[in-house]
Enzyme design. Structure first.
Site, short mmCIF file in Angstrom:
data_model
loop_
_atom_site.label_atom_id
_atom_site.label_comp_id
_atom_site.label_asym_id
_atom_site.label_seq_id
_atom_site.Cartn_x
_atom_site.Cartn_y
_atom_site.Cartn_z
N HIS A 5 -83.02 -42.09 78.31
CA HIS A 5 -82.41 -42.27 76.98
C HIS A 5 -81.06 -43.01 76.99
O HIS A 5 -80.03 -42.43 76.62
CB HIS A 5 -82.26 -40.93 76.27
CG HIS A 5 -81.78 -39.77 77.11
ND1 HIS A 5 -80.66 -39.81 77.90
CD2 HIS A 5 -82.28 -38.52 77.26
CE1 HIS A 5 -80.48 -38.66 78.50
NE2 HIS A 5 -81.47 -37.85 78.13
N PHE A 44 -78.75 -29.06 71.04
CA PHE A 44 -79.05 -30.49 71.11
C PHE A 44 -80.56 -30.69 71.12
O PHE A 44 -81.28 -29.96 71.81
CB PHE A 44 -78.48 -31.10 72.40
CG PHE A 44 -76.98 -31.22 72.44
CD1 PHE A 44 -76.33 -32.23 71.76
CD2 PHE A 44 -76.23 -30.32 73.19
CE1 PHE A 44 -74.95 -32.35 71.82
CE2 PHE A 44 -74.84 -30.44 73.26
CZ PHE A 44 -74.20 -31.46 72.57
N GLY A 45 -81.07 -31.69 70.40
CA GLY A 45 -82.47 -32.04 70.56
C GLY A 45 -83.19 -32.36 69.27
O GLY A 45 -82.88 -31.81 68.20
N ASP A 63 -88.20 -38.25 74.32
CA ASP A 63 -87.31 -37.11 74.58
C ASP A 63 -87.63 -35.98 73.60
O ASP A 63 -86.73 -35.33 73.04
CB ASP A 63 -85.84 -37.51 74.50
CG ASP A 63 -84.90 -36.43 75.05
OD1 ASP A 63 -85.40 -35.45 75.63
OD2 ASP A 63 -83.67 -36.57 74.87
N HIS A 70 -87.11 -27.10 69.21
CA HIS A 70 -86.30 -25.89 69.13
C HIS A 70 -86.80 -25.04 67.96
O HIS A 70 -87.46 -25.53 67.05
CB HIS A 70 -84.82 -26.24 68.90
CG HIS A 70 -84.14 -26.84 70.07
ND1 HIS A 70 -83.86 -26.12 71.23
CD2 HIS A 70 -83.67 -28.09 70.28
CE1 HIS A 70 -83.24 -26.92 72.09
NE2 HIS A 70 -83.12 -28.11 71.55
#
Length: 424
Positions: free
Chosen positions: A228, A319-320, A301, A305
Site C-alpha cells: 500500500h 485502522f482499516g 488491503d 472490523h
C-alpha cells in the site's frame, strides 16, 4: 460435466475478444466460437475476466473471527470477482511455527471459497528482532513474508530477514512504517488534521523506511514488495530503485486511488486507514505511478472490523477499510468510464501483473490448460452498493451507497461456481 461460457468479452492478457470458453474437469479446454457443452452460461454483453488476484487481505482467522473468518472473507472475495488472495498473518496466534502455519493453510483449504495464499511473519509475533524459521514455514505452506500492520523497526533485523528470505526464495512484503515518526498519529498531516484537531501522521513515517529497505534490498538481492504505497515520494523512490535494477515491486489500494484526505467529509472512523488517505498531489502521483509502470498492481488491503471497532471517530476507531466487494466496480466506474485507465490496464493490474510479480503460475490468466478461475462482470448497468449485500462481516467502508457499474455476476474457481448474483 463440461460447461461453456458463451459470447463473452474475454480478457486474454493484452486484449479483449468476443468468444466462448469450454471448461472440462475444472480447467479451460478450448477458447473459440460456437463451442458446445451440456451446461451453458450466457455471457453476452458481459466481461469475462480471469479471476482477480488480490495479494493483500486480512481474514482475522484465527483469533479475531468476530471481524471476519476464512469463509466470510473468501466469500466476499468471490463476490468481488477475486479467485486468488494473499492472506496476512496478523492473527492470534501469529503463525510463527510450521505447526501453526500448517493449521492456517489447512483452514484456508477447507473453508476458503477461493484460492488463499498464506503469508508468514517476518519477525516472531510481528514484533521485536527474533526471526522465525523461514525454511520450516515455507515447507508448511507459507508463500511470502509480511508483518503487515507493523513496520520492522530495526534496520539490522530487516537486513537479516532479507538475507534469510533470499536464501529461501521468499518475498518480503513490507508495511513501511517507522513508529517513531508515525508517533501515534491517526490522520494524514494537513488541513484535515488541523480542522478536526487530530494527531497527524507525517509521510516520513512511510518514506524513510522505504528508502532504508530499498538499500537493504539492493545489497541482499531479495524480492522486496512494498504494501500500500501512499505518497508521491514513495512512488519516486520506487521509480529510482527500479531504474537501478533493485528487485522491488509495490501495490496501491483502491481507496488511495479513489480518495484523498480532502474528501474526508467528517470525523468518522470509516475514513481511518493505515496508511492514511493522503493529499491530492499524492493521489495523482499514485495514478501516474500505475500508468507508467512504477506501481505494479492494485491490492485491496481488505481489513474488516466490527461496527464497534470503527466507532469514536479518528481518535478511537481501528485502522482499516474493507475492499474485496467494492474494488473492481469502484475502479471501473471512476477510472475506466471517464477514460483515465483503459479496461485492459485495470484488468492487468488486478490479474496478470500481481500473478507475474509473485510468480503465480496458475492465476491471473485465461489460457488453455489453466484452472477455470473466472469472473463475469456486468459493465452496462448501474447499481447502488448496499450494505445488506455484503458477504464480508466487515461493513467498514465509505463507499456504501455509491452508484457503480461493473458489479460481479458470477465467480468460478476450478470450474465450480462460488458466487452467483441473485436473479442470475
Amino acid at each position: 460435466m463440461a460447461t461453456v461460457i458463451k459470447n463473452g468479452q474475454l480478457f486474454l492478457g493484452d486484449q479483449i475478444e468476443r468468444g466462448d470458453l469450454l471448461i472440462e474437469n475444472g480447467v479451460i479446454s478450448a477458447i473459440g466460437t460456437n463451442l458446445q457443452a451440456d451446461h451453458e452460461i450466457n455471457a453476452s454483453a458481459k466481461l469475462v475476466s480471469p479471476g482477480l488476484v488480490d495479494m493483500h487481505v486480512h481474514y482475522r482467522d484465527p483469533g479475531q473471527t468476530a471481524k471476519e473468518n476464512v469463509q466470510t472473507g473468501s466469500l466476499a472475495a468471490a463476490r468481488g470477482g477475486f479467485t486468488t488472495v494473499g492472506a496476512m498473518p496478523n492473527v492470534v496466534p501469529v503463525p510463527n511455527t510450521a505447526e501453526l502455519m500448517s493449521k492456517m493453510v489447512k483452514n484456508n483449504q477447507e473453508n476458503g471459497q477461493v484460492n488463499i495464499l498464506q503469508y508468514g511473519p517476518i519477525t516472531v509475533d510481528e514484533q521485536g528482532t527474533e526471526l522465525p524459521d523461514y525454511h520450516s514455514l515455507k515447507q508448511a505452506g507459507c508463500f511470502a513474508l509480511s508483518n503487515d500492520g507493523k513496520g520492522v523497526q530495526e534496520a539490522q533485523t530487516m537486513y537479516l530477514a532479507m538475507q534469510k528470505a533470499q536464501e529461501n526464495d521468499l518475498v518480503i512484503a513490507e508495511h513501511a512504517q517507522d513508529d517513531s515518526l508515525f508517533n501515534f498519529g491517526v490522520i494524514n498531516e494537513g488541513t484535515k488534521a488541523d480542522e478536526f484537531e487530530l494527531r497527524p501522521v507525517t509521510e516520513l513515517a512511510e518514506t524513510t523506511q522505504i528508502a532504508r529497505d530499498l538499500l537493504l534490498a539492493q545489497k541482499t538481492g531479495v524480492h522486496y514488495h512494498i504494501c500500500h504505497v501512499s505518497t508521491a515520494t514513495s512512488v519516486e523512490l520506487v521509480r529510482i530503485a527500479k531504474q537501478k535494477g533493485i528487485h522491488v515491486t509495490c501495490e496501491v489500494t483502491p481507496h488511495h486511488l479513489l480518495l484523498a484526505d480532502q474528501d474526508i467529509i467528517a470525523n468518522q472512523g470509516q475514513y481511518k486507514m493505515n496508511p492514511p488517505l493522503r493529499s491530492k498531489t499524492d493521489q495523482q502521483a499514485l495514478i501516474t505511478g500505475l500508468l507508467d509502470g512504477t506501481i505494479d498492481m492494485i491490492a485491496t488491503d481488505h481489513a474488516p472490523h466490527t461496527a464497534k471497532d470503527k466507532q469514536g471517530g479518528f481518535a478511537k476507531a481501528a485502522f482499516g477499510i474493507t475492499g474485496s466487494e467494492t474494488a473492481f466496480s469502484e475502479l471501473y466506474t471512476h477510472f475506466v468510464k471517464p477514460g483515465i485507465f483503459t479496461l485492459t490496464q485495470l484488468l492487468s493490474w488486478l490479474t496478470t501483473k500481481p500473478a507475474a510479480a509473485f510468480n503465480l503460475q496458475h492465476a491471473g490468466k485465461i489460457a488453455l490448460g489453466q484452472p477455470a478461475d473466472l469472473a463475469i462482470f456486468d459493465l452496462a448497468h448501474e447499481e447502488q452498493i448496499k450494505e445488506q449485500d455484503y458477504l464480508s462481516k466487515g461493513k467498514n467502508t465509505p463507499f456504501t451507497g455509491d452508484s457503480v457499474y461493473g458489479q460481479t455476476e458470477l465467480t468460478m474457481v476450478a470450474g465450480e461456481i462460488v458466487f452467483q448474483k441473485k436473479g442470475n
